[in-house]
Design a protein around this motif. Structure first.
Motif, PDB file in Angstrom:
ATOM      1  N   GLY A  71       0.815  -1.206   0.000  1.00 23.12           N
ATOM      2  CA  GLY A  71       0.000   0.000   0.000  1.00 23.12           C
ATOM      3  C   GLY A  71       0.853   1.261   0.000  1.00 23.12           C
ATOM      4  O   GLY A  71       2.067   1.176  -0.160  1.00 23.12           O
ATOM      5  N   ASN A 128      -8.960  -1.503  -0.972  1.00 19.03           N
ATOM      6  CA  ASN A 128      -8.645  -1.252   0.430  1.00 19.03           C
ATOM      7  C   ASN A 128      -9.064   0.123   0.936  1.00 19.03           C
ATOM      8  O   ASN A 128      -8.464   0.617   1.884  1.00 19.03           O
ATOM      9  N   ASN A 140      -6.305   1.519   4.095  1.00 16.68           N
ATOM     10  CA  ASN A 140      -6.084   0.324   4.907  1.00 16.68           C
ATOM     11  C   ASN A 140      -5.063  -0.574   4.236  1.00 16.68           C
ATOM     12  O   ASN A 140      -4.972  -0.592   3.011  1.00 16.68           O
ATOM     13  N   ALA A 141      -4.297  -1.295   5.043  1.00 22.38           N
ATOM     14  CA  ALA A 141      -3.246  -2.164   4.507  1.00 22.38           C
ATOM     15  C   ALA A 141      -3.208  -3.456   5.300  1.00 22.38           C
ATOM     16  O   ALA A 141      -3.264  -3.440   6.528  1.00 22.38           O
ATOM     17  N   GLN A 142      -3.104  -4.550   4.553  1.00 21.62           N
ATOM     18  CA  GLN A 142      -3.147  -5.854   5.211  1.00 21.62           C
ATOM     19  C   GLN A 142      -1.932  -6.701   4.852  1.00 21.62           C
ATOM     20  O   GLN A 142      -1.431  -6.634   3.739  1.00 21.62           O
TER      21      GLN A 142
END
Lengths: 247, 96
Positions: A71, A128, A140-142
């Motif tokens: 991201g 995201n 958002n970052a996963q």
């Protein structure tokens, strides 16, 4: 009802926070929801190069680090009006779906429910983002590791677009038309949408409630375990190192 | 590689922006770096993609096949970004 751990880390140095973030993912303390407030800082995504993405001479008074998930840059200014959260969950194909986009959607649902609580037209925009009237209000970052996911994200209560543009090198390809106009059109924040400033603690409490509703759990305030503290301690040098941040 | 002196190839996939910096020698990739805000799991596999591209002929089909091979071998998932997006970014760097 199941109890999950909740931690509010308060105002933190972002390098310390990223070490604790990774420690919670790698630790073994179960599903956890947490908040933090970053001091003036920039967090690079895993695949971003500092010298490419940032105008480094202009970033001298920012603390810069890198996170373990992909991201874009997460930028925090002096105003500190951002709610930053983290979720660590065991991927179970129910509360935390195996499908990456579905799992983003599930966790982002907490932010959407919070914004809807304030009467806003919030929606999930894959991959995201959370939007209000099609403007991004949350990034958002996963990442995933050994059957668990870690999702970090931010809800903007206020945002200094000019400052972000001053310090970053955003190419025209990121937006269709002129840089400043499209960033302005593409981003928004809670204070602007509501026309007034909400107390951050109040918004965080709404988020906590919405989290409990969405995941059908009770959040119980806790702390890092000794194991996680040791893990975080051992990860600290990475987040402070030139090799990691400027690689 | 002196990134700021190299003209990047810039391509936006649905999953994010990919900036490629490519150095060619005798029609093959000698060195390559990327920077971007995309997502790719497992993250470390991006280094395998880059490593495997070295020595590959700088042609679209060769690049794509090479990246697809690494995707398969490393079990890569990248929501909104395909091997063809990395290829496109590299091709733009070659044209730059």
């Amino acid at each position: 009802m199941k109890e999950w751990r909740f931690i509010d880390f308060g105002l933190v140095d972002i390098r310390d926070m990223m070490a604790m973030d990774e420690a919670i993912l790698k630790g073994d303390e179960g599903n956890t929801f947490f908040f933090w407030t970053p001091k003036k800082s920039i967090i690079l995504g895993f695949f971003q190069k500092a010298e490419v993405e940032l105008d480094l001479p202009k970033c001298k008074d920012y603390t810069i680090t890198r996170r373990i998930s992909g991201g874009g840059i997460a930028f925090s200014d002096d105003r500190c009006r951002q709610i930053n959260y983290g979720v660590v969950g065991t991927i179970d194909n129910d509360l935390f779906p195996l499908d990456i986009i579905e799992s983003y959607k599930q966790v982002c649902g907490v932010l959407i429910d919070t914004l809807v609580h304030y009467g806003l037209n919030a929606a999930f925009r894959p991959i995201n983002d959370v939007t209000v009237d099609n403007k991004k209000v949350s990034g958002n970052a996963q990442t995933r590791r050994e059957g668990k996911l870690l999702q970090n994200g931010t809800l903007l209560l206020d945002f200094d677009i000019e400052e972000m543009l001053r310090i970053s090198n955003i190419p025209k390809e990121k937006f269709l038309d002129k840089k400043i106009a499209s960033v302005r059109e593409g981003l928004t924040w809670l204070d602007r949408e509501l026309g007034e400033q909400r107390d951050m603690e109040e918004v965080r409490n709404v988020m906590k409630e919405k989290f409990e509703e969405r995941f059908h759990v009770k959040l119980k305030t806790g702390t890092l375990s000794n194991n996680e503290k040791e893990l975080a301690e051992s990860l600290l040098p990475k987040y402070y190192s030139t090799e990691w941040v400027y690689r | 590689m002196e990134l700021l002196k190299t003209k990047p190839g810039i391509h936006k996939s649905r999953g994010g922006l990919i900036r490629s910096f490519v150095f060619i020698e005798n029609g093959k990739i000698k060195d390559i770096t990327i920077s971007g805000d995309f997502f790719l799991f497992p993250e470390e596999a991006v280094f395998k993609i880059l490593e495997n591209l070295k020595g590959t002929p700088a042609k679209r089909e060769d690049l794509l096949r090479n990246i697809e091979d690494t995707y398969a071998k490393e079990n890569i998932q990248s929501p909104g970004t395909e091997p063809s997006d990395f290829t496109e970014s590299i091709m733009k760097a070659l044209e730059a």
